[in-house]
Write an enzyme that holds these catalytic residues in place. Structure first.
Site, short mmCIF file in Angstrom:
data_model
loop_
_atom_site.label_atom_id
_atom_site.label_comp_id
_atom_site.label_asym_id
_atom_site.label_seq_id
_atom_site.Cartn_x
_atom_site.Cartn_y
_atom_site.Cartn_z
N LYS A 73 0.84 -1.21 0.00
CA LYS A 73 0.00 0.00 0.00
C LYS A 73 0.86 1.25 0.00
O LYS A 73 0.64 2.18 -0.79
CB LYS A 73 -0.90 -0.01 1.25
CG LYS A 73 -1.55 1.34 1.55
CD LYS A 73 -2.44 1.28 2.77
CE LYS A 73 -1.76 1.50 4.09
NZ LYS A 73 -1.38 2.90 4.37
N ASN A 74 1.84 1.30 0.90
CA ASN A 74 2.60 2.55 1.05
C ASN A 74 3.62 2.78 -0.06
O ASN A 74 4.25 3.84 -0.12
CB ASN A 74 3.26 2.59 2.43
CG ASN A 74 2.22 2.74 3.52
OD1 ASN A 74 1.06 3.05 3.25
ND2 ASN A 74 2.61 2.50 4.77
N CYS A 111 -5.30 12.49 13.31
CA CYS A 111 -5.79 11.13 13.07
C CYS A 111 -5.94 10.45 14.42
O CYS A 111 -5.74 11.06 15.45
CB CYS A 111 -4.88 10.36 12.14
SG CYS A 111 -3.40 9.78 12.93
N ARG A 167 -0.17 14.40 13.65
CA ARG A 167 0.48 14.09 12.36
C ARG A 167 0.56 15.30 11.42
O ARG A 167 -0.13 15.39 10.41
CB ARG A 167 -0.24 12.92 11.67
CG ARG A 167 -0.12 11.62 12.44
CD ARG A 167 -0.69 10.46 11.69
NE ARG A 167 0.14 9.97 10.61
CZ ARG A 167 -0.27 9.11 9.69
NH1 ARG A 167 -1.50 8.67 9.70
NH2 ARG A 167 0.55 8.70 8.74
N ASP A 198 4.46 0.45 12.02
CA ASP A 198 3.26 -0.18 11.47
C ASP A 198 3.12 -1.65 11.89
O ASP A 198 2.13 -2.29 11.54
CB ASP A 198 3.24 -0.06 9.94
CG ASP A 198 3.03 1.37 9.49
OD1 ASP A 198 2.54 2.19 10.30
OD2 ASP A 198 3.35 1.68 8.32
N ARG A 223 -8.70 -0.79 4.49
CA ARG A 223 -7.86 0.27 3.92
C ARG A 223 -6.47 -0.28 3.56
O ARG A 223 -5.84 0.22 2.64
CB ARG A 223 -7.69 1.42 4.92
CG ARG A 223 -8.93 2.23 5.14
CD ARG A 223 -8.62 3.44 5.99
NE ARG A 223 -7.49 4.17 5.43
CZ ARG A 223 -6.79 5.10 6.06
NH1 ARG A 223 -7.11 5.43 7.30
NH2 ARG A 223 -5.78 5.71 5.48
N1 EPU Z 1 6.25 14.49 10.88
C1 EPU Z 1 6.24 15.84 11.22
N2 EPU Z 1 6.01 16.76 10.23
C2 EPU Z 1 5.80 16.38 8.94
C3 EPU Z 1 5.81 15.03 8.60
C4 EPU Z 1 6.05 14.09 9.60
O1 EPU Z 1 6.43 16.19 12.38
O2 EPU Z 1 5.60 17.28 8.10
C5 EPU Z 1 6.50 13.49 11.93
C6 EPU Z 1 5.27 12.62 12.16
O3 EPU Z 1 4.35 13.22 13.03
C7 EPU Z 1 5.88 11.36 12.72
C8 EPU Z 1 7.20 11.26 11.95
O4 EPU Z 1 7.47 12.58 11.47
O5 EPU Z 1 6.15 11.49 14.08
C9 EPU Z 1 7.19 10.29 10.79
O6 EPU Z 1 6.09 10.53 9.95
P1 EPU Z 1 6.14 10.24 8.39
O7 EPU Z 1 5.98 11.52 7.68
O8 EPU Z 1 7.34 9.40 8.08
O9 EPU Z 1 4.82 9.38 8.19
P2 EPU Z 1 3.85 9.42 6.96
O10 EPU Z 1 4.60 9.63 5.71
O11 EPU Z 1 2.70 10.31 7.26
C10 EPU Z 1 4.06 6.88 6.42
C11 EPU Z 1 3.13 5.71 6.28
C12 EPU Z 1 2.58 5.34 7.65
C13 EPU Z 1 3.75 4.99 8.58
C14 EPU Z 1 4.75 6.16 8.62
C15 EPU Z 1 6.00 5.84 9.41
C16 EPU Z 1 2.23 6.03 4.08
C17 EPU Z 1 1.07 6.35 3.23
N3 EPU Z 1 2.04 6.08 5.40
O12 EPU Z 1 3.29 7.94 6.97
O13 EPU Z 1 1.80 4.18 7.44
O14 EPU Z 1 3.28 4.72 9.86
O15 EPU Z 1 5.15 6.52 7.28
O16 EPU Z 1 6.67 4.78 8.86
O17 EPU Z 1 3.30 5.70 3.59
C18 EPU Z 1 -0.02 2.70 7.76
O18 EPU Z 1 0.26 2.18 6.68
O19 EPU Z 1 -0.84 2.18 8.56
C19 EPU Z 1 0.63 3.96 8.12
C20 EPU Z 1 0.14 4.76 9.05
#
Ligand code: EPU
Length: 418
Positions: free
Chosen positions: A22-23, A116, A121, A303, A395
């Site tokens: 998915k990701n 969320c 987030r 995850d 999802r």
């Molecule tokens: N963060 C910030 N500011 C930002 C972006 C991130 O503070 O602008 C923080 C987040 O709050 C968190 C950390 O950085 O504490 C990491 O977040 P990241 O941006 O890496 O997460 P994401 O890209 O929103 C993806 C996956 C998530 C997975 C995380 C961590 C996708 C679509 N989602 O989310 O997957 O938990 O990376 O590996 O790729 C899931 O599949 O169930 C899922 C939640």
């Protein structure tokens, strides 16, 4: 509404084929927006999230065909770079369209995602990164309005190696003027695949799979074909199921993406055999309580934290499960406790005191991975477990009940009145 009905405590045995990730597929679908013409994606998992994302691309003007895990995206007719609240709100990954839209059209309007189930987030890294590339960013009526005649390469350093922000900046920078350097970039396999896909389209990217990615903007990109990598989180979920309940062979995985989970399962007492892309896991004589701390790749994935807690809930002894990526991702804990688990949360750690058995009960899904942990716990529990609100699990997991049923689990989906 639908729920899963699980009669637990049955031995699991057999093979399961792992779906596409998915990701990985969501950012690839977003990258299709960068070009006119047809992008072909194979091994697309048929999930609520891939369908929601396809729907978003259609709203933007793209033409989509999706059948038998193959998706064709023709973004030639995209003419409305506006991602509305109702879709972004359903799925935060919708924010991935921001980078490619501003790269191709010089303008994008994308609703600001809300919080969320496990915290705020934020998307500040995405926005600061785009500003560094010269975009003008405004918030109006809950929408991010990003504008730039042409983005200009720059150095961007993330405070934390965010997966989403790395993906968004990569897609924004591929046709920017000059060089963009992302420092402290994410190096998750899904980001590596996005980079490789962009390179196949004609992008110039160095440092793929490292924390320093250098993108040299190009003038032309062309549509491409790609096959999505296997889902390491789905695979990890089935590995944990095997370590708790029997002997399962996972087909079509990339074992290197699962090194830490495999290491930890061996410490737990399970037997693990790797044969090229297949992994067989067998429950050991006992389940040892093993601590884990989540970390960015190649560390233990956040995850899989919820599923690990489900396994630890029936381990011998106590373990501490700490989430350093999301401090508050423990909505599964009270639900697992309804099944008889003994878990308390202190700060960003769960203290799991193993119990002899779990007893089936009615529980409620709160997010994708929490749902997976409840399904695992239901499969381990004596008696019947009903998992409600399973749209969360749909999802991120393709055919979860069929995959477990093929392994001998007594699990079925039933419809209930709202
Ligand atoms: N963060 C910030 N500011 C930002 C972006 C991130 O503070 O602008 C923080 C987040 O709050 C968190 C950390 O950085 O504490 C990491 O977040 P990241 O941006 O890496 O997460 P994401 O890209 O929103 C993806 C996956 C998530 C997975 C995380 C961590 C996708 C679509 N989602 O989310 O997957 O938990 O990376 O590996 O790729 C899931 O599949 O169930 C899922 C939640």
């Amino acid at each position: 509404m639908e729920k899963l009905l699980i009669e637990g405590n049955h031995h699991l045995k057999g093979e399961v084929r792992i779906s596409g990730a998915k990701n990985a597929v969501l950012p690839i679908m977003a990258a299709a927006l960068l070009v006119e013409g047809e992008t072909k994606i194979n091994r697309v998992p048929d999930l609520r999230d891939t369908r929601t994302f396809a729907n978003l691309l259609e709203i933007l003007g793209a033409k989509i065909q999706f059948s038998n895990n193959e998706m064709l995206i023709d973004a030639s007719s995209v003419d409305k770079p506006i991602a509305p609240y109702d879709l972004v709100n359903k799925m935060r990954a919708s924010f991935y369209v921001l980078g490619p839209l501003i790269a191709r059209f010089g303008k994008a309007v994308v609703s600001l995602p809300g919080g969320c189930a496990w915290g705020p987030r934020p998307v500040d890294y995405h926005l600061k990164g785009l500003e560094k590339l010269g975009a003008k960013i405004e918030l109006e009526g809950g929408d991010i309005i990003a504008k730039a005649k042409r983005l200009i390469g720059n150095k961007i350093r993330f405070d934390f190696p965010s997966v989403g922000a790395t993906g968004n900046i990569l897609m924004a920078a591929v046709n920017a003027l000059g060089e963009t350097k992302i420092e402290n970039a994410a190096k998750e396999p899904e980001i590596v695949q996005l980079c490789e896909f962009l390179v196949s389209m004609g992008a110039k990217i160095d440092g793929i799979g490292t924390t320093e990615i250098i993108i040299n903007g190009v003038d032309e990109l062309k549509p491409q074909q790609v096959s999505v990598i296997p889902d390491r989180i789905e695979a990890g979920t089935f590995l944990i199921a095997g370590a708790a309940l029997g002997k399962i062979t996972l087909k079509d995985t990339i074992p290197e993406h699962l090194s830490v989970v495999i290491e930890k399962l061996i410490e737990v007492g399970a037997e693990v055999v790797i044969d090229n892309n297949d992994i067989t896991v067998k429950r050991g004589k006992k389940i040892n309580a093993i601590d884990i701390t989540t970390a960015v790749f190649p560390g233990f994935a956040t995850d899989l934290q919820a599923q690990w807690i489900a396994l630890m809930s029936i381990a011998e002894g106590s373990s501490i499960v700490t989430d350093t990526i999301y401090n508050d991702r423990f909505s599964h804990v009270p639900e697992l406790n309804r099944l008889g688990a003994n878990i308390t949360v202190e700060g960003n750690s769960a203290i799991v005191r193993g119990v002899n058995e779990l007893i089936g009960a009615e529980v409620r899904s709160t997010d994708i991975r929490a749902s997976a942990s409840l399904v695992l716990a239901g499969l381990m529990a004596k008696g019947t477990t009903e998992v409600n609100h399973i749209y969360h699990i749909d999802r991120g997991y393709e055919n979860i009940e069929n995959k477990f049923a093929q392994l001998g689990a007594k699990i079925r989906r039933i419809s209930v009145d709202d």
